[in-house]
Design an enzyme around this catalytic site. Structure first.
Site, short mmCIF file in Angstrom:
data_model
loop_
_atom_site.label_atom_id
_atom_site.label_comp_id
_atom_site.label_asym_id
_atom_site.label_seq_id
_atom_site.Cartn_x
_atom_site.Cartn_y
_atom_site.Cartn_z
N ASP A 123 0.85 -1.18 0.00
CA ASP A 123 0.00 0.00 0.00
C ASP A 123 0.89 1.23 0.00
O ASP A 123 1.97 1.22 0.60
CB ASP A 123 -0.91 0.01 1.23
CG ASP A 123 -2.02 -1.02 1.16
OD1 ASP A 123 -2.44 -1.37 0.03
OD2 ASP A 123 -2.49 -1.46 2.22
N ASP A 141 -6.84 -1.60 -4.78
CA ASP A 141 -7.91 -1.26 -3.84
C ASP A 141 -8.86 -0.24 -4.45
O ASP A 141 -10.09 -0.34 -4.30
CB ASP A 141 -7.34 -0.68 -2.54
CG ASP A 141 -6.47 -1.64 -1.78
OD1 ASP A 141 -6.65 -2.87 -1.93
OD2 ASP A 141 -5.59 -1.17 -1.02
#
Length: 168
Positions: A123, A141
């Protein structure tokens, strides 16, 4: 059901490849240039911050001991297969369905690749305001969220013509 892939929703499957490519390239750049938790402020409310997420959304089950890696991998595979089957049954002119399903599939596969290669999801997109920090996320995402919103939008607001099932 459409006769072949050219008339089915699978015609939209190129979006899956595009999402995976953008996701994996961006993650490789982050892995090559950032140390864990290193951050680069780009805007007063946005930075690139390298994080490792062993859990799901918002780090759900991140500290579960490792078994969650395989659970989330199976969930990603399951959703991708189910959505691909549903997509195949759609006509290619169902554009919103095609885009929505392929965004979710591409995002699921992008994060699946991370789980299988690294044991965690990379991330790096980090939004914040003063002391409030939204959890870091990635392109996969984002694709999953946009696809899910489109699916919900279509379910509530897009009217589809009903098929006449009578024979006469």
């Amino acid at each position: 059901m459409p006769a072949d892939w050219k008339q089915s929703g699978l015609r939209w499957y190129w979006i899956v490849g595009l999402v995976i490519l953008a996701d994996q390239l961006s993650k490789q750049i982050i892995l090559a240039t950032f140390k864990l938790n290193e951050s680069l402020n780009l805007l007063p409310f946005f930075s690139l911050t390298y994080r490792q997420n062993t859990g799901a959304a918002f780090s759900f089950l991140h500290d579960a001991g490792g078994w969650q890696r395989w659970l989330f991998a199976l969930v990603a595979i399951g959703f991708s297969v189910v959505l691909t089957v549903w997509l195949r049954r759609q006509h290619w002119t169902d554009k919103l369905t095609g885009v929505a399903f392929t965004l979710v599939i591409g995002g699921a596969i992008g994060n699946l690749i991370d789980r299988l290669m690294h044991g965690f999801v990379v991330d790096f997109l980090h939004f914040f305001y003063q002391n409030y920090h939204y959890p870091a996320f990635n392109i996969a995402d984002s694709a999953i969220c946009v696809g899910a919103v489109l699916i919900i939008f279509e379910g509530f607001f897009v009217k589809k013509p009903r098929e006449d099932k009578s024979n006469g």
